[in-house]
Every structure is written in C-alpha cells, then in structure tokens.
Write a protein that holds these residues in place. Sequence first.
Motif, short mmCIF file in Angstrom:
data_model
loop_
_atom_site.label_atom_id
_atom_site.label_comp_id
_atom_site.label_asym_id
_atom_site.label_seq_id
_atom_site.Cartn_x
_atom_site.Cartn_y
_atom_site.Cartn_z
N SER A 300 0.75 -1.18 -0.04
CA SER A 300 0.18 -0.07 0.03
C SER A 300 0.81 1.43 -0.10
O SER A 300 1.17 1.78 0.88
N ALA A 301 1.47 1.51 -1.07
CA ALA A 301 2.45 2.80 -1.47
C ALA A 301 2.56 2.98 -2.82
O ALA A 301 2.36 2.05 -3.54
N SER A 302 2.99 4.07 -3.20
CA SER A 302 3.24 4.56 -4.57
C SER A 302 4.45 3.87 -4.94
O SER A 302 5.31 3.45 -4.25
N LYS A 303 4.53 3.50 -6.51
CA LYS A 303 5.92 3.07 -6.92
C LYS A 303 7.23 3.60 -6.40
O LYS A 303 8.22 3.02 -6.14
N GLU A 304 7.09 5.09 -6.63
CA GLU A 304 8.29 5.78 -6.21
C GLU A 304 8.59 5.53 -4.79
O GLU A 304 9.82 5.35 -4.57
N LYS A 305 7.66 5.35 -3.76
CA LYS A 305 8.19 5.03 -2.36
C LYS A 305 8.64 3.49 -2.31
O LYS A 305 9.77 3.44 -1.61
N VAL A 306 8.09 2.58 -2.95
CA VAL A 306 8.64 1.27 -2.96
C VAL A 306 9.85 1.29 -3.59
O VAL A 306 10.60 0.57 -3.18
N TRP A 307 10.14 1.74 -4.86
CA TRP A 307 11.44 2.08 -5.44
C TRP A 307 12.53 2.38 -4.39
O TRP A 307 13.67 1.84 -4.29
N LYS A 308 12.27 3.33 -3.57
CA LYS A 308 13.26 4.06 -2.65
C LYS A 308 13.34 2.86 -1.59
O LYS A 308 14.45 3.00 -1.06
N GLY A 309 12.19 2.14 -1.22
CA GLY A 309 12.59 1.09 -0.06
C GLY A 309 13.46 0.09 -0.52
O GLY A 309 13.87 -0.78 0.34
N LEU A 310 13.68 -0.20 -1.89
CA LEU A 310 14.49 -1.14 -2.32
C LEU A 310 15.96 -0.96 -1.94
O LEU A 310 16.86 -1.92 -1.84
N ASN A 411 -1.98 4.50 -4.86
CA ASN A 411 -1.15 4.17 -3.60
C ASN A 411 -0.91 2.28 -3.49
O ASN A 411 -1.06 2.32 -2.13
N GLU A 412 -1.10 1.68 -4.46
CA GLU A 412 -0.82 0.49 -4.24
C GLU A 412 -0.09 -0.20 -5.51
O GLU A 412 0.01 0.19 -6.57
N THR A 413 0.99 -0.73 -4.84
CA THR A 413 1.80 -1.46 -6.22
C THR A 413 2.31 -2.87 -5.69
O THR A 413 2.22 -3.46 -4.64
N LEU A 414 2.26 -3.68 -6.92
CA LEU A 414 2.63 -5.02 -6.73
C LEU A 414 4.10 -4.95 -6.99
O LEU A 414 4.80 -4.73 -7.76
N LEU A 415 4.84 -5.88 -6.06
CA LEU A 415 6.34 -5.86 -5.88
C LEU A 415 6.63 -7.44 -6.20
O LEU A 415 6.14 -8.28 -5.52
N ILE A 416 7.24 -7.54 -7.33
CA ILE A 416 7.54 -8.80 -7.67
C ILE A 416 9.12 -9.21 -7.53
O ILE A 416 10.05 -8.34 -8.23
N GLY A 417 9.53 -10.03 -7.05
CA GLY A 417 10.90 -10.51 -6.73
C GLY A 417 11.17 -11.85 -7.58
O GLY A 417 10.38 -12.73 -7.50
N ILE A 450 10.30 -5.01 3.18
CA ILE A 450 10.18 -3.66 2.22
C ILE A 450 8.72 -3.19 2.52
O ILE A 450 8.55 -1.78 2.71
N ARG A 451 7.76 -3.96 2.54
CA ARG A 451 6.27 -3.45 2.68
C ARG A 451 6.29 -2.92 4.01
O ARG A 451 5.68 -1.78 4.39
N ASN A 452 6.84 -3.56 5.00
CA ASN A 452 6.43 -2.98 6.59
C ASN A 452 7.26 -1.75 6.59
O ASN A 452 6.99 -0.98 7.37
N THR A 453 8.50 -1.41 5.88
CA THR A 453 9.18 -0.09 5.83
C THR A 453 8.63 0.69 5.11
O THR A 453 8.29 2.00 5.56
N VAL A 454 8.10 0.78 4.00
CA VAL A 454 7.40 2.04 3.16
C VAL A 454 6.23 2.20 3.54
O VAL A 454 5.57 3.35 3.41
N GLU A 455 5.29 1.09 4.27
CA GLU A 455 4.20 1.22 4.56
C GLU A 455 3.89 2.00 6.26
O GLU A 455 2.96 2.52 6.68
N ALA A 456 5.09 1.88 6.79
CA ALA A 456 5.37 2.33 8.27
C ALA A 456 4.88 3.80 8.15
O ALA A 456 5.43 4.72 7.43
N PRO A 457 4.34 4.45 9.25
CA PRO A 457 3.88 6.21 9.39
C PRO A 457 5.49 6.92 9.22
O PRO A 457 6.25 6.19 9.90
N SER A 458 5.29 8.05 8.46
CA SER A 458 6.50 8.67 8.47
C SER A 458 6.86 9.36 9.68
O SER A 458 6.01 9.56 10.40
#
Length: 458
Positions: A300-310, A411-417, A450-458
Amino acid sequence: MGFYSQIKEILKVSVPIDRKRFFISGVILFFVKYGVDRSLSYFVFNREWWALDYIKNPTALFTLDPSSEDFTFYITLIGFSLPFLYLGTVLCLKRLRSIGLSPFWVFLFFVPALNFLMFFLLCLLPEGLYGPSKIIGNESSDGFIPKSKLIVSIWSILITASITLLFSLFSTDILKTYGASLFIGGPFIIGFTSVALYSRTEFVGFKQALLISASAISLAGFLTFIVAMEGVICLMMAAPLAYFLGFLGGGIAYLLQAKSKFVSSFLPFLFLILPSLAYLEANMDRESDWYMVETSLKISASKEKVWKGLFEFSDIPEPKELIFNAGVSYPVRARVEGKGIGAIRYCEFNNGVFVEEITEWDENTSLGFNVVRQPDAMKELSPYKNIRPTHLDGYFASKKGSFQLVSLGKNETLLIGRTWFQNKFGPTAYWNVWIHWILHKIHYRVLDHIRNTVEAPS
C-alpha cells in the motif's frame, strides 16, 4: 599355559573366543591404537587427533594432494594401523566362529562407524547361537544367513546400509556427484536388498517388509550423519524421496520372495550397477538448465516510495521460520553502491554477502542484477564443527535476480521478486520443489520487510 602359548592361541583363527575375552581384547587394542595415533599426531605432526576423527571424512585420503602434509599424515596413520587391523580381523573371525556365524561378516570390521556397531553386537551375542563353530573353508552355506528372526533382520539391514554408505562416499566424495543414482538408485536398492536378504530364511509379510525397508533407510541416514557426510537439513529434505523409494524396493522384493534365492544371487550385480551409473553421471558433459522462482506482494504505497524502499531499509529482524533457524542462509540487509547499470548491490546474508552487478535500471519500474559472488547456501546442522559437504560447492547456484514494480492504483504497488538459479542435484524435479520453497521463503522475507518499511508512518 605360558605367555607365548597364550599369544599363539589368541592369534589362532580356528580357536573361538568368548564375549568377555573379546571385549577386553578389543578395548585394549582400541586404546593402544588411539594412544599411538594421538602420540604420532601430537609429537610428529603437531596436530590434535580425537576418537571421533576415526569416523569423520573416511575418504579424505583419496581427495588429498599426494604432496601435501595431510596426505603424509594419513598414510603414516594407516601404516601404523596395519598390525591393529590384522589383530582386529583375527579377533572378529574368532568371535564369529564362537557364535556360529559365517566369517563373511568380518568385512564389516573395515566399514567406518559400522565396525563399532559390529563390536558391540559381537560382545552381546552368546556362544553357539547358530550351532557349532564353523571351520573356515568348510562351513555350510546355511551359516551365511542367521536363523533367528531378530538377528537375520538386523544383519540384512546392516549389510545393506553399510554397502550403500560406501557407495554414497564414492559418489559424493570421490566422483563429486549428487545424481539420480544416489537419490533414486540408492534408496531403492536399500529397500529391495534388505527385504530380499531377510526373505531367504523367513517369509516376509507386507508390513514387515515395509518395517525392514524403513529401518534400513533410517540406519543408512544415521550412518551418513555419524560419519559427517551430511547434516540434518539435507537428510531431512532427502528423507521423503528415500523412504518412498525404499518402500517401493521393499515392496517389489516382497512380491518376488518366492524366488528369493534366485533374486539374491543377482544382488551383487545391483551394487555394481550403482557406481557405474554414478560414474556416467559424473562424466556427462552437460550444462545445467536455469530455473526461475517468482514471488509477489501487494504494498500500500506508490511505486516511487517502493522503489526507494529497495535501497533504503533497516536490518531485517531475526527469522522465526524453522528452516532458517536450522541452518539455511537468510538475508539480513541490502545496500547499493552507485547508480544505474554497473552499480553494485550487496545483499548481506547471515553467513556471507551476495555481490551483484546491476544490469537493468529502470527507475520506479525494474531493477535487475547478475550474481558475481555468493556465500554457502546453508550451514549444516551437525554436532561436528565446520562440516562442509561437497554439495555446497556450486551444486546450487543463484545466477541472477530482479525486482519489478507494477502500479495497481495511486497508492498500491505489486512488488515482484525473481531469482534464476542452477540446480545440479538429481532428480531435478524433486530437488527443485525444495529449492522453490526455500527461495519463496527468502523472497517473502525481503518483500515483507520492504512492505513494512514503506507502509510505516513517516
């Protein structure tokens, strides 16, 4: 009786020996030999030697450089062992004669780990258990197989497990192959042979055949563990296939027991086929295929935020999964040095670091990399320190990986590894099931963090 007469009687194979004298003689010989070996190790080669070293890595001599100090060390120990081997062989032959067993069983004295079990059994079995003492070269063929239901089952299991253990050592330590001959042929012949040997003297019921097969498979696994060939993890992963094939072999021997003598006459040829197949597998010049495992997770975050979380996330908490706590390597943290194609990604595992070269960099969309260097896939769970089976040397290898980000909304991204790997274990289909399961666990550990990190409140 004079001292020399006693020595002459002890060395005379035709004179039986009782349990008490056999036990005392065996214990004295062992401790004298251990004292000699330990003294040689310490005073001549400046190294330690412990009792467990007798059953650890029994094929080490065949894999060493003849010019190395280790090779000289083992050759020296073997040279000083020859008188003890002779005396031990004589004592075992005398004891087998006393019990009434065929001298054929003396070969177990030369099998690591099994020789200790053989000594224990020869100390327990009473004199004349199978009739009068046998004279070498003139014994009845009936003496080859005991008559007691319990003892014949024990011996059929022991003989089968010991031979297959030697084959396993030959396949993994000498040929360096973990193929179908080991994981399919080995268990099948364990089950088949153990039941076939038993059925020569006693009709075997179906449940009894399965019990004998399971016991033989279990003993073979236990001996593999004791001689430090493998640890708990690999044995547990191989167990489902081994027991299935062991039951299959035992079931076929059960169906053929009406012709048990005819079947058992071919058993030696079966044990010749196995090493031949292993040799062919080891010398087949073929490149292993690449396989791919894919795991995805909604965030539950944008692609930009998930990319940064990588690239920016804290250490992953210690795992709760049993497979990781048992010794399979797991990721701890990751970082990237540089930006774009050619940058280096370091994925740190609990036992080492994956070094990965970035080959694809599409910001906010995909990240791809080739594996340049990787640590061992696991640390075997074993009572022996620093056990490192041969299969850790490239039999499983990660080749490349990637992350892909797919937008599912604002505000939703599918992250594939994804991970591409090579598998040199056989049968490939069976071992790929385990590898896929473990890689999914590793993927999910990273993606979930990564999900827990990017979904955590700032």
